[in-house]
Structure formats: C-alpha cells, structure tokens
Write a protein that holds these residues in place. Structure first.
Motif, PDB file in Angstrom:
ATOM      1  N   GLY A  36       2.181  10.222  -2.749  1.00  0.00           N
ATOM      2  CA  GLY A  36       2.140   9.167  -3.810  1.00  0.00           C
ATOM      3  C   GLY A  36       1.451   9.740  -5.282  1.00  0.00           C
ATOM      4  O   GLY A  36       1.699  10.921  -5.375  1.00  0.00           O
ATOM      5  N   ARG A  90       9.079   5.933  -7.624  1.00  0.00           N
ATOM      6  CA  ARG A  90       8.262   4.773  -8.354  1.00  0.00           C
ATOM      7  C   ARG A  90       8.555   4.675  -9.607  1.00  0.00           C
ATOM      8  O   ARG A  90       8.202   5.673 -10.629  1.00  0.00           O
ATOM      9  CB  ARG A  90       6.675   5.250  -7.992  1.00  0.00           C
ATOM     10  N   SER A 142      -1.501   7.229 -11.820  1.00  0.00           N
ATOM     11  CA  SER A 142      -0.797   6.672 -12.796  1.00  0.00           C
ATOM     12  C   SER A 142      -2.016   6.047 -13.762  1.00  0.00           C
ATOM     13  O   SER A 142      -2.436   5.149 -13.351  1.00  0.00           O
ATOM     14  CB  SER A 142       0.340   5.736 -12.984  1.00  0.00           C
ATOM     15  N   SER A 164       5.918   4.529 -12.817  1.00  0.00           N
ATOM     16  CA  SER A 164       5.624   5.745 -13.239  1.00  0.00           C
ATOM     17  C   SER A 164       6.573   6.831 -13.716  1.00  0.00           C
ATOM     18  O   SER A 164       6.108   7.406 -14.906  1.00  0.00           O
ATOM     19  CB  SER A 164       4.955   6.641 -12.030  1.00  0.00           C
ATOM     20  N   SER A 169       1.418  13.043  -9.498  1.00  0.00           N
ATOM     21  CA  SER A 169       2.206  13.098  -8.332  1.00  0.00           C
ATOM     22  C   SER A 169       2.065  14.226  -7.363  1.00  0.00           C
ATOM     23  O   SER A 169       1.949  15.432  -7.642  1.00  0.00           O
ATOM     24  CB  SER A 169       3.417  12.730  -8.647  1.00  0.00           C
ATOM     25  N   ASP A 220      -4.004   3.424 -11.844  1.00  0.00           N
ATOM     26  CA  ASP A 220      -3.120   2.683 -10.714  1.00  0.00           C
ATOM     27  C   ASP A 220      -2.833   4.019  -9.623  1.00  0.00           C
ATOM     28  O   ASP A 220      -2.277   4.938  -9.712  1.00  0.00           O
ATOM     29  CB  ASP A 220      -1.973   2.479 -11.377  1.00  0.00           C
ATOM     30  N   ARG A 221      -3.580   4.051  -8.450  1.00  0.00           N
ATOM     31  CA  ARG A 221      -3.355   4.911  -7.306  1.00  0.00           C
ATOM     32  C   ARG A 221      -2.210   4.193  -6.475  1.00  0.00           C
ATOM     33  O   ARG A 221      -2.514   3.144  -6.031  1.00  0.00           O
ATOM     34  CB  ARG A 221      -4.536   5.229  -6.546  1.00  0.00           C
ATOM     35  N   TRP A 222      -1.297   4.894  -6.061  1.00  0.00           N
ATOM     36  CA  TRP A 222      -0.066   4.552  -5.278  1.00  0.00           C
ATOM     37  C   TRP A 222       0.384   5.432  -4.256  1.00  0.00           C
ATOM     38  O   TRP A 222      -0.018   6.670  -4.422  1.00  0.00           O
ATOM     39  CB  TRP A 222       1.101   3.927  -6.315  1.00  0.00           C
ATOM     40  N   GLU A 223       0.845   4.772  -3.242  1.00  0.00           N
ATOM     41  CA  GLU A 223       1.226   5.647  -1.875  1.00  0.00           C
ATOM     42  C   GLU A 223       2.943   5.444  -1.821  1.00  0.00           C
ATOM     43  O   GLU A 223       3.235   4.462  -2.044  1.00  0.00           O
ATOM     44  CB  GLU A 223       0.323   5.191  -0.816  1.00  0.00           C
ATOM     45  N   ARG A 224       3.243   6.498  -1.291  1.00  0.00           N
ATOM     46  CA  ARG A 224       4.882   6.670  -1.153  1.00  0.00           C
ATOM     47  C   ARG A 224       5.246   6.536   0.144  1.00  0.00           C
ATOM     48  O   ARG A 224       4.749   7.596   1.077  1.00  0.00           O
ATOM     49  CB  ARG A 224       5.277   7.929  -1.821  1.00  0.00           C
TER      50      ARG A 224
END
Length: 332
Positions: A63, A286, A66, A289, A83, A54-58
C-alpha cells in the motif's frame, strides 16, 4: 496518527522493529521520516492549508501513504507519497529491466519496492518546482535468488532563471554526494541532464540536479547511506529558495509563462518518465497517487515561443543547453 510518521506504516510495527531488520524495512522507516519532515517544512509556510493524509492498501500486496496539499497560500499543489508494494512483475517491467542490463532469468518474478516521491508546484512563478524520488527495489526469481538496488534523485524546475538559486541547489546536492566519491555528483548530474529531456521539444524539463538508477555498488549498505545523504539534502536545498522568492510580486504574463512551463512538465511525466509508466502498468495501480505529480493548473498555447532577449527566453536557452552551475572552487 503515529507521532513519528504521517500515518501508521504499511509494514506491521512487529516486522519493522525486529532486531537487525532487513534493508527494505530500514528503507521504509527512513522514507517515512523524510515524508514527515518534508511535509512539516512545507506546512510551515502555510497559515491554514494542511496536508491531506491518505493511507491506502493495495489488494495485490502492500500500500502507501499519500500526503497532498492543495490551494495553499504558497503552494498550489504539493504531494509527498510513500509506497510499499509487492507482488508479481508484469512482463513489460521485466523487459524494461533487462533493457537496462539486469540479468533476469525468468519472466515470472516476485518483487518488493518501496520509495518516496514528491513534487511541489508553488503559486508564485519565481519559486521553482522541485521533484525528488528515492526508492529501493528487489526482485526474487523462482529459485529464491534476490537482486536489489536503489535509485532516485532530486531536480529543480524554475520558471525564471535565478543563477544564485541554481548554484545553491546544486551545491547542496554535491555536498551530499561528496562523502561517497569525488565523481558521484558529476556523474549523476550528467545523468539527470540526459534523463529529464522532453525529446520532441529538444529541451530539458528544468535545470537538473542528480539522477541515478541500479545503484548497488560498492555494497548495498553503502548505497543505502548514499540515498540517506541525498534525501536529507532536500530541505536545505529547497526551503531557502522558497523563503527568498515566495513574496516576490508577479504579473499576469509571468503567471501565463509558469502555466505554459507546467504544460511541459506534464508532457515529460506522461510521455517519458519511467517511474510513471511503471506505476501505471503495475497491477492494482493507484492512479490518484501516481498522477499526484501533475500540477493543479497548466496551459498549452499553439506554437508559443518567447521573445528573443526576454527572461523567458533566457530560461529556455538554459533548458536547451545544460550548464555547470558550480564555480570551479566549489567543484574541488
């Protein structure tokens, strides 16, 4: 998917591949390689279960990636998170850093942080839980002055005491520390014993390992090499223990004890762990995570106490009284 990593890096390839990249970029590349190698090492035990990536952006900056495996044959839950975040520090975080001796002249500080954090909760009570975290942090005050340091560690949380496993685990960590000073392992082992304490119960979370923070001496470059050595020791410290114990038979009382000990793990992470608190109070946190470290299943029983002379009580005595797991000849 990038063949070298579990996902596309958070920082652009253009910035990561510049000539003589800054240390923060080299740290990001390194921990992404550690993430992939550890995920693959765990997946090798699982005939069907694989990591969800799970690639996420902040929105506030940066980002993460996970990687979580659940309901495997060997691992009930395993998380390996990266992170790479930046932004403005909340005042509570600045105050915490000052309490550790950081000379910070302003409450308005920009920051950059990158790290890898992993927790593995196996199904079999005879396989310990492992946690490791290695991170790089820098703060920039309004004048542009930068302070930077490393932190992290690796520790083991067994449910049943196997002294051979404890010695193996600690010896791998000591060998990783040895090239950087004869006192490194002993100092950081003691720090670990004193950090992972469930204070309200008077017991440690596990049998320790190494833990440190604010590492920047003798140079930041030397500290980075030390981080690399420790992180590279994770697989050889843990995988042989999994291989040895994953097929041992266990019964319902042993499973019940494992779930009770996991409850203690939850208590420490939510009440005392600085990293969890920093993550939860960082703007744009997040939570999925951050709370990856919690087990899939845990249990609490009112006033539970193991019987004197039981294997469960043997473990509890070690958690109340940390031991030196290395023989004298191994400590030389």
């Amino acid at each position: 998917m990038d063949s070298e990593f579990m996902a596309v890096p958070i920082t652009s390839r253009e910035n990561l591949s510049v000539e003589n990249p800054p240390i923060k970029c080299r740290m990001e590349i390194f921990i992404m390689r550690i993430q992939q190698s550890f995920c693959h090492a765990l997946e090798a035990f699982e005939p069907t279960a694989k990591f969800l990536v799970d690639r996420w952006e902040r929105p506030e900056g940066g980002g993460g990636i996970s990687c979580v495996l659940q309901d495997g044959l060997v691992f009930e839950k395993a998380g390996v998170n990266i992170s790479v975040v930046h932004g403005v520090l909340p005042k509570e975080a600045v105050a915490q850093m000052r309490s550790r001796g950081k000379l910070l002249t302003s409450d308005q500080l920009s920051f950059f942080a990158t790290g890898i954090s992993s927790v593995v909760h196996p199904k079999n009570p005879h396989v310990p839980t492992i946690h490791f975290n290695y991170r790089y942090f820098e703060v920039i005050d309004p004048s542009g002055s930068v302070q930077a340091w490393f932190g992290g560690g690796t520790d083991l949380t067994p449910y049943y005491l196997d002294e051979e496993d404890c010695r193996h685990f600690h010896l791998q960590l000591k060998q990783a520390c040895n090239p950087f000073g004869a006192d490194k392992y002993n100092k950081f082992k003691e720090w670990c014993d004193n950090y992972f304490v469930i204070s309200h119960r008077g017991e440690r979370r596990g049998v320790g390992g190494i833990f440190f923070d604010d590492l920047e001496e003798p140079t930041l470059e030397n500290s980075f090499k030390f981080i690399q050595s420790c992180a590279n020791a994770v697989i050889p410290s843990y995988v042989p223990i999994v291989t040895k114990n994953k097929d041992k038979p266990y019964d319902t009382p042993e499973r019940n004890w494992q779930l009770l000990r996991r409850g203690r793990y939850v208590e420490f992470n939510l009440l005392y762990d600085r990293g969890t608190k920093f993550g939860l109070f960082t703007p744009g946190a997040r939570y999925e995570s951050i709370l990856m470290s919690l087990p899939l299943l845990a249990k609490w029983e009112y006033c539970h106490s193991p019987s004197p002379g039981s294997r469960e009580n043997d473990l509890l005595q070690v958690l109340k009284n940390p031991r030196n797991w290395l023989l004298d000849e191994e400590c030389k």
